[in-house]
Design an enzyme around this catalytic site. Structure first.
Site, PDB file in Angstrom:
ATOM      1  N   ARG A   1       0.860  -1.190   0.000  1.00 51.58           N
ATOM      2  CA  ARG A   1       0.000   0.000   0.000  1.00 51.58           C
ATOM      3  C   ARG A   1       0.895   1.239   0.000  1.00 51.58           C
ATOM      4  O   ARG A   1       1.646   1.460   0.951  1.00 51.58           O
ATOM      5  CB  ARG A   1      -0.922  -0.009   1.224  1.00 51.58           C
ATOM      6  CG  ARG A   1      -1.741   1.250   1.324  1.00 51.58           C
ATOM      7  CD  ARG A   1      -2.786   1.232   2.421  1.00 51.58           C
ATOM      8  NE  ARG A   1      -3.464   2.508   2.364  1.00 51.58           N
ATOM      9  CZ  ARG A   1      -3.400   3.452   3.311  1.00 51.58           C
ATOM     10  NH1 ARG A   1      -2.758   3.236   4.451  1.00 51.58           N
ATOM     11  NH2 ARG A   1      -3.994   4.611   3.135  1.00 51.58           N
TER      12      ARG A   1
ATOM     13  N   HIS B   1      -2.984  10.990   0.009  1.00 53.35           N
ATOM     14  CA  HIS B   1      -2.499  10.845   1.387  1.00 53.35           C
ATOM     15  C   HIS B   1      -1.914  12.209   1.777  1.00 53.35           C
ATOM     16  O   HIS B   1      -0.746  12.336   2.081  1.00 53.35           O
ATOM     17  CB  HIS B   1      -1.479   9.715   1.478  1.00 53.35           C
ATOM     18  CG  HIS B   1      -1.252   9.179   2.863  1.00 53.35           C
ATOM     19  ND1 HIS B   1      -1.415   7.848   3.200  1.00 53.35           N
ATOM     20  CD2 HIS B   1      -0.856   9.792   3.997  1.00 53.35           C
ATOM     21  CE1 HIS B   1      -1.123   7.675   4.479  1.00 53.35           C
ATOM     22  NE2 HIS B   1      -0.766   8.840   4.993  1.00 53.35           N
TER      23      HIS B   1
ATOM     24  N   GLU C   1      -7.609   8.572   5.570  1.00 53.36           N
ATOM     25  CA  GLU C   1      -7.957   9.281   6.809  1.00 53.36           C
ATOM     26  C   GLU C   1      -8.426  10.716   6.556  1.00 53.36           C
ATOM     27  O   GLU C   1      -7.762  11.684   6.949  1.00 53.36           O
ATOM     28  CB  GLU C   1      -6.760   9.291   7.767  1.00 53.36           C
ATOM     29  CG  GLU C   1      -6.296   7.904   8.174  1.00 53.36           C
ATOM     30  CD  GLU C   1      -5.044   7.946   9.059  1.00 53.36           C
ATOM     31  OE1 GLU C   1      -4.461   9.022   9.232  1.00 53.36           O
ATOM     32  OE2 GLU C   1      -4.647   6.891   9.557  1.00 53.36           O
TER      33      GLU C   1
ATOM     34  N   ASN D   1      -7.672   2.014   9.478  1.00 54.17           N
ATOM     35  CA  ASN D   1      -6.398   2.254  10.167  1.00 54.17           C
ATOM     36  C   ASN D   1      -6.670   2.280  11.661  1.00 54.17           C
ATOM     37  O   ASN D   1      -7.555   3.006  12.121  1.00 54.17           O
ATOM     38  CB  ASN D   1      -5.791   3.600   9.749  1.00 54.17           C
ATOM     39  CG  ASN D   1      -5.353   3.608   8.297  1.00 54.17           C
ATOM     40  OD1 ASN D   1      -5.404   2.586   7.611  1.00 54.17           O
ATOM     41  ND2 ASN D   1      -4.923   4.761   7.815  1.00 54.17           N
TER      42      ASN D   1
ATOM     43  N   TYR E   1      -4.795   2.473  15.546  1.00 50.71           N
ATOM     44  CA  TYR E   1      -3.596   2.642  16.375  1.00 50.71           C
ATOM     45  C   TYR E   1      -3.892   2.541  17.862  1.00 50.71           C
ATOM     46  O   TYR E   1      -3.107   1.973  18.615  1.00 50.71           O
ATOM     47  CB  TYR E   1      -2.938   4.004  16.083  1.00 50.71           C
ATOM     48  CG  TYR E   1      -2.264   4.024  14.735  1.00 50.71           C
ATOM     49  CD1 TYR E   1      -0.958   3.584  14.584  1.00 50.71           C
ATOM     50  CD2 TYR E   1      -2.954   4.430  13.594  1.00 50.71           C
ATOM     51  CE1 TYR E   1      -0.345   3.561  13.335  1.00 50.71           C
ATOM     52  CE2 TYR E   1      -2.356   4.404  12.345  1.00 50.71           C
ATOM     53  CZ  TYR E   1      -1.048   3.974  12.221  1.00 50.71           C
ATOM     54  OH  TYR E   1      -0.449   3.937  10.985  1.00 50.71           O
TER      55      TYR E   1
ATOM     56  N   GLU F   1      -3.588   0.190   7.991  1.00 52.15           N
ATOM     57  CA  GLU F   1      -2.441   0.661   8.786  1.00 52.15           C
ATOM     58  C   GLU F   1      -2.616   0.161  10.206  1.00 52.15           C
ATOM     59  O   GLU F   1      -3.717   0.201  10.764  1.00 52.15           O
ATOM     60  CB  GLU F   1      -2.370   2.195   8.858  1.00 52.15           C
ATOM     61  CG  GLU F   1      -1.893   2.874   7.613  1.00 52.15           C
ATOM     62  CD  GLU F   1      -1.809   4.397   7.778  1.00 52.15           C
ATOM     63  OE1 GLU F   1      -1.586   4.890   8.905  1.00 52.15           O
ATOM     64  OE2 GLU F   1      -1.996   5.075   6.757  1.00 52.15           O
TER      65      GLU F   1
HETATM   66  O1  IFM Z   1       2.186   8.283   9.583  1.00 52.30           O
HETATM   67  C1  IFM Z   1       0.794   8.280   9.714  1.00 52.30           C
HETATM   68  C2  IFM Z   1       0.132   8.004   8.383  1.00 52.30           C
HETATM   69  O2  IFM Z   1       0.530   8.910   7.417  1.00 52.30           O
HETATM   70  C3  IFM Z   1      -1.363   8.077   8.524  1.00 52.30           C
HETATM   71  N1  IFM Z   1      -1.831   7.270   9.611  1.00 52.30           N
HETATM   72  C4  IFM Z   1      -1.162   7.395  10.886  1.00 52.30           C
HETATM   73  C5  IFM Z   1       0.334   7.255  10.698  1.00 52.30           C
HETATM   74  C6  IFM Z   1       1.045   7.370  12.058  1.00 52.30           C
HETATM   75  O3  IFM Z   1       0.801   8.609  12.638  1.00 52.30           O
END
Ligand code: IFM
Length: 467
Positions: free
Chosen positions: A77, A121, A166, A299, A301, A357
């Protein structure tokens, strides 16, 4: 130790983005992006750095493809830099820019790796920002034209397209909070930007499918579960508030064709919207946005813990809840990935989901022998993959996983101070140095399974991936 297998055909990949890795700032006539401009503005980037060279992927992409092949990946990706293919955002394309992605796609396919590109992006051509950027509807039109151009060139070899990465970050961090390019602090503009980003997704998806009827199209959203700090009603409402603006503001238009009423009411109460029918939402917009998606990229985190602040307004708990944190200050909360996938499946039922992600920033120096022992990253990835595996067992149509990121890179406003890579990038030589997590990921991909062992076996030397 138990081994948890993934379904046959599960796609394993890594993710990057153009502005974060490519460099080649002016190469081939590339135009200026809003991030080039933002990074050149004193005080905007924590370490005073810029993405002019970054990982120099523009010149080293063959090496990076070779690394991915050795990792055994099924997909990569990456994102396409709009100002590289259209230096002024519209008008005459750059032949060199299109050739770059053409060669990258061919190189990936020759290595047996599926190209999985994202069209946006965050690197808007500065020329379009100069005439209003995402605050203007014309930018959505320009994006659809750009999508047509790129799919016309690459669509004979790229099967799956992602429009945006995002959009919450592009809209809110860039236009309301000012931490991202273009650095504005205007909440009303942020809402217009969010709408135009979504609209441009819908128009671009239609444009892609006009060019390549068999193409699959999706969008990538960040999803962060919001939990109340206490059982009290005010904290529950703070969590609802966050979820409404961060998650549902995008999921609802895409899957239900409407902005979430409670979150709209929040924005009206805050004075950011005048009423429930904003003038920037025009006839046909919501239908365009809600056209069926082939897949959704998620994504993930961390989570956020919300409470009502002293004045009653919602705030993230600060200091945030106890628990391990990454260098971003984000809580390590793998259960939130299962929660996110299950919620999206239950409430929105996308046909297919990819985790586009997931990863962790930790700064682990190389030892005297050159080894980078990043056990915390391995533990983070392992625990999130176990959560993903549980989601599959619970019926979530999860088809793939992309680790963020292939290598340490330009982490936006943090510059190069936050390191998410499976590979480090040496300062002077830009040599890609595998961390323990790179060897671990290689083994995981080849087994198509994650072990819940707490001490994975690491092997291989720091030159194992050298060209
Ligand atoms: O680095 C970023 C990415 O560009 C978009 N999602 C979160 C990542 C970590 O902050």
């Amino acid at each position: 130790m138990a081994r948890h297998r993934f379904p046959d055909g599960f796609v394993w990949g890594v993710a990057t983005s153009a502005q974060q890795i490519e460099g080649g700032r002016d190469a081939g006539g590339r135009g200026e992006s809003i991030w080039d401009r933002f990074a050149a503005t004193p005080g905007k980037i924590a370490d005073g750095s810029n993405p002019d060279v970054a990982c120099d992927h523009y010149h080293r992409w063959r090496e990076d493809v070779a690394i991915m092949r050795r990792l055994g990946l099924g997909a990569y990706r990456f994102s396409i830099a709009w100002p590289r293919v259209l230096p002024a955002g519209a008008g005459t394309p750059s032949a060199a820019g299109l050739d770059f992605y053409d060669a990258l796609v061919d190189g990936l396919l020759a290595a047996g790796i599926e190209p999985f590109p994202t069209l946006y992006h965050w690197d808007l051509p500065q020329a379009l920002q100069d005439v209003g950027g995402w605050g203007e509807r014309d930018t959505a039109r320009a994006f659809a034209d750009y999508a047509s151009l790129v799919t016309r060139r690459l669509g004979d070899r790229v099967a799956r397209w992602t429009t945006h990465n995002e959009p919450w970050c592009a809209a809110t961090l860039g236009h309301e909070e000012g931490h991202h390019a273009p650095g504005h602090t205007d909440p009303a503009e942020a809402l217009r930007a969010a709408h135009h980003l979504l609209l441009s997704h819908g128009w671009a998806a239609a444009a892609i499918q006009r060019e390549v009827p068999a193409a699959e199209v999706g969008i990538v959203l960040i999803h962060t579960p919001a939990h109340p700090a206490t059982d009290g009603a005010a904290d529950a409402d703070a969590a609802r508030w966050f979820d409404g603006f961060f998650n549902r503001w995008y999921l609802d238009p895409l899957f239900r064709g409407a902005y979430p009423a409670d979150a709209v009411a929040d924005r009206i109460a805050a004075g950011h919207l005048a009423d429930t029918e904003p003038p920037f939402v025009m006839d046909g917009d919501m239908a365009a946005i809600a056209a069926p998606l082939d897949f959704l990229g998620v994504n993930y985190y961390s989570r956020v813990v919300m409470k009502a602040g002293p004045d009653g307004r919602p705030v993230a708990e600060n200091p945030a809840p106890p628990g391990e944190r990454t260098d971003m200050g984000w809580e390590v909360y793998p259960r939130g990935l299962h929660e996110s996938l299950a919620r999206i499946h239950r409430d929105y039922a996308p046909r297919r989901i990819y985790i586009t992600e997931n990863g962790a920033a930790y700064d682990d120096p190389a030892d005297a022998a050159g080894r980078i022992a990043d056990g915390r990253r391995i533990a983070y990835l392992r625990d999130h993959l176990l959560a993903a595996r549980r989601a599959i067992a619970d019926g979530v149509p999860l088809a793939g996983y992309f680790a963020w990121s292939l290598m340490d890179n330009f982490e936006w406003g943090y510059g190069y101070t936050k390191r998410f890579g499976l590979f480090a990038v040496e300062d002077e030589t830009r040599r890609r140095v595998p961390k323990d997590s790179a060897f671990w990921y290689h083994d995981l991909v080849s087994a198509n399974a994650v072990d819940d062992s707490s001490s994975p076996t690491i092997h291989g030397d720091s030159h194992a991936f050298d060209p």
